[in-house]
Design an enzyme around this catalytic site. Structure first.
Site, PDB file in Angstrom:
ATOM      1  N   LYS A  21      55.363 -45.502 -65.059  1.00 53.85           N
ATOM      2  CA  LYS A  21      55.923 -46.843 -65.272  1.00 53.85           C
ATOM      3  C   LYS A  21      55.593 -47.334 -66.678  1.00 53.85           C
ATOM      4  CE  LYS A  21      55.943 -47.715 -60.365  1.00 53.85           C
ATOM      5  NZ  LYS A  21      55.226 -48.143 -59.169  1.00 53.85           N
TER       6      LYS A  21
ATOM      7  N   GLN B 128      50.524 -52.185 -57.425  1.00 54.06           N
ATOM      8  CA  GLN B 128      50.738 -50.798 -56.990  1.00 54.06           C
ATOM      9  C   GLN B 128      50.091 -50.590 -55.621  1.00 54.06           C
ATOM     10  OE1 GLN B 128      52.571 -48.364 -58.764  1.00 54.06           O
ATOM     11  NE2 GLN B 128      52.309 -47.168 -56.908  1.00 54.06           N
TER      12      GLN B 128
ATOM     13  N   ASP C  32      58.880 -56.088 -57.653  1.00 51.04           N
ATOM     14  CA  ASP C  32      59.202 -55.117 -56.613  1.00 51.04           C
ATOM     15  C   ASP C  32      59.894 -55.766 -55.410  1.00 51.04           C
ATOM     16  OD1 ASP C  32      59.373 -52.509 -55.836  1.00 51.04           O
ATOM     17  OD2 ASP C  32      57.302 -52.306 -55.187  1.00 51.04           O
TER      18      ASP C  32
END
Ligand code: NAD
Length: 303
Positions: free
Chosen positions: A53, A97, A120
């Site tokens: 990322k 994450q 997200d």
């Protein structure tokens, strides 16, 4: 021959659009887009994903705010960090994450991310927007699957879709996005009985079970479109057992058993994985345009 849904190529095409979007908007915005990725502890797979990322951010001109936090960080400490990122003007997207160490409450932490910076799409408000068909950041992996289908002109409307897996990260939002695109959707999960009879009814099968090689020849009907979300690293001794050339990564689907039967499939690696990272970038750039009052020019890339 089946159509191979090349996520790597599409991810590169979208990255180019995003890079150009940043270049043309930065003068007016007076700053680049910013993405904060929070990694807690030393889970090796998370380390690899966070690394991808950050590299992707560098490639297209997104400023990344890396936060590698100690394994035993307290819930309160992590909440404080999220709070400060919520207030940081240069940060447009925040990604926590997953998975987190077991002492941390994932739900409450996801809830503490500003929904407007939810890179997200996992904040309950944004999941609610998805259910209602309202605009908002979408979960990156299913958003990547939708982009892959669209780019390959695979019709969703009227199709019988089966999603294997019901996680908040992939299966549930995937089912909602397919339903919003007018598919008739069935969700299968670990307690589903007779999985084969359900998956065989699918025109479009999305597998996100996290079980290596769960789906084989008997699970799919002719001309089905198969999307393999799973990603697993084979152990060296398993690799040696394979008759075929050595494979280091595999998905939830035995593609080598079904590739002559299906209409299209996404490979592992090179299918859904690269699209997930690209949709994270797309969400961040979209947020940046919104935060900086720029025209929203990339909405068409997002479901
Ligand atoms: P998860 O473990 O949270 O959820 C798995 C789901 O599969 C559960 O809902 C479970 O009920 C269902 N399931 C498990 N075994 C099953 C079985 N035998 N039959 C039917 N259903 C079964 O996993 P997740 O976070 O949703 O991820 C799923 C897979 O996708 C994993 O392999 C993960 O590594 C991968 N993944 C890939 C990407 C990517 O970018 N390619 C992104 C996210 C997740």
């Amino acid at each position: 021959m089946p159509n191979i849904l090349d996520g790597k190529k599409l991810a590169q095409e979208i990255e180019l659009i995003l890079k150009q979007t940043i270049e043309s908007g930065s003068k007016l915005a007076k700053r680049p887009p910013g993405l904060a990725v929070l990694r807690v502890g030393n889970d090796p797979a998370s380390g690899v994903y966070v690394n991808y990322k950050e590299k992707a951010c560098d490639r297209i001109g997104v400023r990344s705010f890396a936060n590698h936090l100690k394994e035993d960080i307290s819930l309160e400490e992590l909440r404080e960090i999220i709070k400060s990122l919520n207030e940081e003007k240069n940060v447009d997207g925040i990604l926590l994450q997953l998975p987190l160490p077991s002492h941390l409450d994932e739900d409450s932490l996801l809830r503490s991310i500003d929904p407007d910076k939810d890179a997200d799409g996992l904040h309950p408000l944004n999941l609610g927007r998805l259910i209602k068909g309202e605009k908002g950041p979408r979960s990156c992996t299913p958003a990547g699957v939708m982009a892959l289908l669209k780019r390959n002109q695979i019709t969703i409307e009227g199709k019988r879709a089966v999603v294997v897996g019901r996680s908040i990260l992939v299966g549930k939002p995937m089912a909602l996005m397919l339903e919003a695109a007018n598919a008739t959707v069935t969700v299968a999960h670990s307690r589903t009985k007779d999985l084969v009879s359900i998956t065989r009814e699918a025109d479009l099968l999305v597998v996100a079970a996290g079980k290596p090689y769960l789906i084989g020849h008997n699970h799919v009907s002719d001309n089905c479109v198969v999307i393999d979300v799973g990603i697993h690293r084979l152990k060296p001794e398993e690799e040696n057992l394979k008759e075929r050339k050595k494979i280091k990564l595999c998905g939830d689907v035995k593609m080598f058993e079904i590739e002559d039967k299906v209409a299209a499939y996404s490979p592992v690696p090179g299918g859904v994985g690269p699209m997930t990272v690209t949709m994270l970038l797309a969400n961040t750039v979209d947020r940046w345009q919104k935060h900086c009052g720029l025209p929203l020019t990339i909405s068409h890339l997002l479901p």
